[in-house]
Design a protein around this motif. Structure first.
Motif, PDB file in Angstrom:
ATOM      1  N   GLY A  46       0.831  -1.216   0.000  1.00 19.86           N
ATOM      2  CA  GLY A  46       0.000   0.000   0.000  1.00 19.86           C
ATOM      3  C   GLY A  46       0.858   1.256   0.000  1.00 19.86           C
ATOM      4  O   GLY A  46       0.599   2.212  -0.734  1.00 19.86           O
ATOM      5  N   VAL A  47       1.909   1.210   0.837  1.00 18.66           N
ATOM      6  CA  VAL A  47       2.834   2.349   0.903  1.00 18.66           C
ATOM      7  C   VAL A  47       3.548   2.508  -0.440  1.00 18.66           C
ATOM      8  O   VAL A  47       3.667   3.616  -0.978  1.00 18.66           O
ATOM      9  CB  VAL A  47       3.866   2.125   2.043  1.00 18.66           C
ATOM     10  CG1 VAL A  47       4.960   3.184   2.006  1.00 18.66           C
ATOM     11  CG2 VAL A  47       3.159   2.136   3.386  1.00 18.66           C
ATOM     12  N   PHE A  48       3.977   1.372  -1.002  1.00 16.39           N
ATOM     13  CA  PHE A  48       4.727   1.379  -2.252  1.00 16.39           C
ATOM     14  C   PHE A  48       3.865   1.873  -3.410  1.00 16.39           C
ATOM     15  O   PHE A  48       4.296   2.687  -4.223  1.00 16.39           O
ATOM     16  CB  PHE A  48       5.224  -0.051  -2.535  1.00 16.39           C
ATOM     17  CG  PHE A  48       6.180  -0.152  -3.679  1.00 16.39           C
ATOM     18  CD1 PHE A  48       7.457   0.394  -3.588  1.00 16.39           C
ATOM     19  CD2 PHE A  48       5.822  -0.812  -4.849  1.00 16.39           C
ATOM     20  CE1 PHE A  48       8.347   0.288  -4.640  1.00 16.39           C
ATOM     21  CE2 PHE A  48       6.707  -0.918  -5.899  1.00 16.39           C
ATOM     22  CZ  PHE A  48       7.973  -0.363  -5.793  1.00 16.39           C
ATOM     23  N   LEU A  49       2.601   1.394  -3.478  1.00 17.77           N
ATOM     24  CA  LEU A  49       1.723   1.731  -4.605  1.00 17.77           C
ATOM     25  C   LEU A  49       0.856   2.963  -4.324  1.00 17.77           C
ATOM     26  O   LEU A  49       0.074   3.388  -5.168  1.00 17.77           O
ATOM     27  CB  LEU A  49       0.795   0.546  -4.942  1.00 17.77           C
ATOM     28  CG  LEU A  49       1.464  -0.766  -5.360  1.00 17.77           C
ATOM     29  CD1 LEU A  49       0.440  -1.879  -5.483  1.00 17.77           C
ATOM     30  CD2 LEU A  49       2.209  -0.586  -6.683  1.00 17.77           C
ATOM     31  N   GLN A  50       0.984   3.472  -3.085  1.00 18.07           N
ATOM     32  CA  GLN A  50       0.179   4.613  -2.623  1.00 18.07           C
ATOM     33  C   GLN A  50      -1.324   4.327  -2.748  1.00 18.07           C
ATOM     34  O   GLN A  50      -2.110   5.126  -3.248  1.00 18.07           O
ATOM     35  CB  GLN A  50       0.576   5.887  -3.371  1.00 18.07           C
ATOM     36  CG  GLN A  50       2.035   6.238  -3.083  1.00 18.07           C
ATOM     37  CD  GLN A  50       2.464   7.572  -3.628  1.00 18.07           C
ATOM     38  OE1 GLN A  50       1.880   8.074  -4.572  1.00 18.07           O
ATOM     39  NE2 GLN A  50       3.474   8.143  -3.011  1.00 18.07           N
ATOM     40  N   VAL A  51      -1.686   3.130  -2.326  1.00 15.68           N
ATOM     41  CA  VAL A  51      -3.092   2.700  -2.204  1.00 15.68           C
ATOM     42  C   VAL A  51      -3.320   2.463  -0.713  1.00 15.68           C
ATOM     43  O   VAL A  51      -2.355   2.250   0.022  1.00 15.68           O
ATOM     44  CB  VAL A  51      -3.335   1.381  -3.001  1.00 15.68           C
ATOM     45  CG1 VAL A  51      -4.783   0.938  -2.917  1.00 15.68           C
ATOM     46  CG2 VAL A  51      -2.922   1.566  -4.451  1.00 15.68           C
ATOM     47  N   SER A  52      -4.596   2.515  -0.272  1.00 13.46           N
ATOM     48  CA  SER A  52      -4.897   2.338   1.152  1.00 13.46           C
ATOM     49  C   SER A  52      -4.196   1.108   1.753  1.00 13.46           C
ATOM     50  O   SER A  52      -4.482  -0.022   1.368  1.00 13.46           O
ATOM     51  CB  SER A  52      -6.408   2.176   1.333  1.00 13.46           C
ATOM     52  OG  SER A  52      -6.669   1.613   2.598  1.00 13.46           O
ATOM     53  N   PRO A  53      -3.244   1.324   2.691  1.00 12.96           N
ATOM     54  CA  PRO A  53      -2.542   0.182   3.307  1.00 12.96           C
ATOM     55  C   PRO A  53      -3.508  -0.751   4.046  1.00 12.96           C
ATOM     56  O   PRO A  53      -3.320  -1.964   4.025  1.00 12.96           O
ATOM     57  CB  PRO A  53      -1.571   0.843   4.287  1.00 12.96           C
ATOM     58  CG  PRO A  53      -1.420   2.244   3.811  1.00 12.96           C
ATOM     59  CD  PRO A  53      -2.728   2.611   3.190  1.00 12.96           C
ATOM     60  N   ASN A 112      10.500   2.237  -0.357  1.00 20.34           N
ATOM     61  CA  ASN A 112       9.768   3.498  -0.388  1.00 20.34           C
ATOM     62  C   ASN A 112       9.948   4.255   0.932  1.00 20.34           C
ATOM     63  O   ASN A 112       9.008   4.692   1.564  1.00 20.34           O
ATOM     64  CB  ASN A 112       8.272   3.192  -0.621  1.00 20.34           C
ATOM     65  CG  ASN A 112       7.563   4.359  -1.255  1.00 20.34           C
ATOM     66  OD1 ASN A 112       8.184   5.176  -1.923  1.00 20.34           O
ATOM     67  ND2 ASN A 112       6.275   4.457  -1.022  1.00 20.34           N
ATOM     68  N   ASN A 160      11.008   7.070   1.824  1.00 21.97           N
ATOM     69  CA  ASN A 160      10.697   8.496   1.995  1.00 21.97           C
ATOM     70  C   ASN A 160       9.221   8.756   2.259  1.00 21.97           C
ATOM     71  O   ASN A 160       8.818   9.875   2.545  1.00 21.97           O
ATOM     72  CB  ASN A 160      11.125   9.278   0.745  1.00 21.97           C
ATOM     73  CG  ASN A 160      12.626   9.210   0.566  1.00 21.97           C
ATOM     74  OD1 ASN A 160      13.362   9.158   1.552  1.00 21.97           O
ATOM     75  ND2 ASN A 160      13.070   9.158  -0.678  1.00 21.97           N
ATOM     76  N   ASN A 161       8.399   7.687   2.160  1.00 20.75           N
ATOM     77  CA  ASN A 161       6.958   7.851   2.389  1.00 20.75           C
ATOM     78  C   ASN A 161       6.684   8.122   3.870  1.00 20.75           C
ATOM     79  O   ASN A 161       7.285   7.493   4.748  1.00 20.75           O
ATOM     80  CB  ASN A 161       6.230   6.566   1.945  1.00 20.75           C
ATOM     81  CG  ASN A 161       4.748   6.798   1.804  1.00 20.75           C
ATOM     82  OD1 ASN A 161       4.071   7.057   2.787  1.00 20.75           O
ATOM     83  ND2 ASN A 161       4.264   6.738   0.587  1.00 20.75           N
ATOM     84  N   VAL A 174       4.165   7.335   5.667  1.00 25.56           N
ATOM     85  CA  VAL A 174       3.442   6.290   6.406  1.00 25.56           C
ATOM     86  C   VAL A 174       4.454   5.372   7.088  1.00 25.56           C
ATOM     87  O   VAL A 174       5.359   4.843   6.469  1.00 25.56           O
ATOM     88  CB  VAL A 174       2.545   5.454   5.458  1.00 25.56           C
ATOM     89  CG1 VAL A 174       1.849   4.330   6.220  1.00 25.56           C
ATOM     90  CG2 VAL A 174       1.512   6.351   4.800  1.00 25.56           C
TER      91      VAL A 174
END
Lengths: 238, 274
Positions: B56-63, B111, B113-114, B116
């Protein structure tokens, strides 16, 4: 009620049952004996529908209700469960029917709300038989249900099963190691060791003579149930 | 009343609402999980849920959503592998558990730098639950509670005597549904209490209620009461003492466990006679 014809079962490439034929008629009390690894539990699982035959056929009369009393009772002793809840597993929630069946197996009504795990081994086994009876089965399959039960309780449960067979006309398939105990109760006994062994007296089979010493087996592998009479006159034809 | 003060804060109201529903559904499901001796499975699923978080963090979809999906996929994989019966179920659980954690760490590292944080899902963050998450988690909890109540007898038979269920109903259907319920609870618990701690909410209340119960239903009621009490006390402690909510909830439960042990020790004659 049940007719198996040249039944075979393979699990993970291993032959568990081969060329097994037998029949069970309505109202019969049938014993199934055989050494460890003979395929007794697998045969029961075929009858209960858990497995499908690899070959041959198994015809079971449609719409019959089958009760099941397992080998070593699997109820985990970790979380409490009342006798009423064990009986509820049968699908019958009527307390009246539950109490009737407890009475039938010789248990007091006061046990209904007791913790199942705190009962004695014999009481537990009677509760499991009562659970099988709750759904008014036409056939009850007992898979070595008396392992770990003391001698006196065993005799009482054998008497109870005979009474159920005679008075309630319940067909019984009883799997056991103890031929001596069931030989006088059963209408006939099936001797199984991967295949159904014929032509041998069940007591000889139980002593290990059935598998290798019986020339009938090597000459004629076709299988017919060993018919055993109540007067114990059946003898080994070897 | 200083206790009423907490209701002035929306985040505390959300935490208490979600906490109570989570406590009820985990206690109920926990009784089935412990009876089926599958406590390790819930732990394994919580760890594999972290793959979904990482993804989710990687694809920027709801974890949270992907965590639920990955939990469900792992649950089905475990069920399928166990059916083959070639390997020990605990060993397969351990394989999925460690594999899940390793994959999650890798995805988060890719990822880094995200904003989350994986820590949120490892140890939970009940005080940061949003309005949307509250409705989602309450809905998921209600679904678990309703399913357990509707199929009570079948699940009871499944966890205590699955062969017997097999001659009464379609066992595979209930096995998959049971795994689905565990996946749902893990999906809720991930944000509420954390992937590493969700097992505690499933197991400890069952252990606390056990010596005092004579029936499965009684054990359920007892464990629900204990779990809800521990949840509320833990959240209040977190608020007033500024400690992590997850740790105060679990330590309260462990405190209850020790107290119940002492209580049972001194009054066991009474319970034996009851």
């Amino acid at each position: 009620m049940i007719k198996a014809n040249k039944l075979g079962l393979k699990l993970n490439g291993n032959v568990i049952l081969d060329d097994v034929s037998f029949s069970i008629k309505k109202g019969e009390y049938v014993g199934l004996i055989g050494p460890n690894g003979a395929g007794k539990t697998s045969l029961i699982k075929l009858i209960l529908g858990f497995y499908k035959p690899s070959k041959g056929s198994l015809a079971i009369e449609p719409n019959i209700r089958i009760g099941y009393v397992p080998q070593s009772y699997t109820l985990s002793g970790v979380v409490p469960i009342s006798v009423k809840e064990v009986l509820l597993m049968s699908g019958v929630s009527s307390e009246k029917i539950q109490l009737e069946n407890l009475d039938k197996v010789g248990l007091a009504a006061s046990l209904l709300r007791q913790n199942f795990h705190q009962l004695s081994g014999g009481q537990k086994q009677r509760v499991i038989i009562a659970r099988a009876l709750c759904s008014k089965p036409d056939l009850i399959v007992f898979d070595e249900p008396l392992n770990g039960v003391d001698f006196e309780t065993k005799l009482k449960i054998y008497d109870l099963l005979s009474a159920l067979n005679k008075t309630d006309k319940v067909t019984i398939l009883f799997v056991s190691h103890e031929v001596d105990h069931i030989i006088d109760k059963c209408h006939h006994i099936l001797c199984l060791n991967k295949t159904m062994h014929t032509g041998c007296h069940p007591l000889d089979f139980a002593k290990g003579k059935g598998a290798t010493d019986c020339p009938v087996l090597s000459l004629a592998p076709q299988v017919v149930p060993v018919h055993h009479t109540h007067d114990n006159k059946s003898s080994c034809s070897c | 009343m200083f206790l009423l003060e907490i209701f002035q804060y929306d985040f505390m109201v959300r935490a208490l609402v979600v906490g109570v529903f989570t406590a009820i559904c985990t206690a109920m499901l926990g009784n089935f999980v412990v009876s089926a001796r599958q406590a390790i499975v819930s732990d394994m699923l919580a760890h594999t849920a972290l793959v979904g978080v990482g993804l989710g963090v990687f694809l920027q979809v709801s974890p949270s959503f992907l965590a639920f999906v990955s939990t469900l996929v792992s649950a089905l994989m475990l069920w399928w592998l166990n059916r083959k019966k070639n390997q020990a179920p605990e060993a397969i659980s351990m394989l999925l558990l460690t594999g899940g954690l390793a994959a999650a760490l890798l995805l988060v590292h890719l990822n880094k730098n995200n904003p989350v944080s994986l820590e949120t899902y490892l140890f939970g963050s009940i005080l940061t639950i949003t309005d949307t998450e509250m409705y989602l988690f309450v809905g998921m909890s209600l679904l678990v509670i309703a399913t357990l109540l509707c199929f009570w007898r079948s699940f009871l038979t499944l966890v205590f005597d699955k062969d017997f269920l097999g001659i009464k109903a379609h066992r595979t259907f209930y096995e998959i549904m049971f795994m689905f319920l565990i996946a749902l609870v893990v999906g809720v618990g991930l944000k509420v209490i954390g992937g590493l701690l969700i097992g505690a909410l499933l197991v400890i209340p069952v252990l606390i209620a056990q010596p005092f119960s004579r029936s499965f239903k009684g054990n359920n009621i007892g464990s629900i009461v204990v779990n809800v009490m521990a949840m509320i006390i833990g959240i209040l402690l977190s608020f007033y003492r500024d400690v992590p909510a997850s740790s105060s909830i679990i330590l309260t439960l462990i405190g209850f466990y020790l107290l119940s042990g002492l209580f049972h020790f001194y009054f066991k004659k009474f319970f034996a006679a009851a």
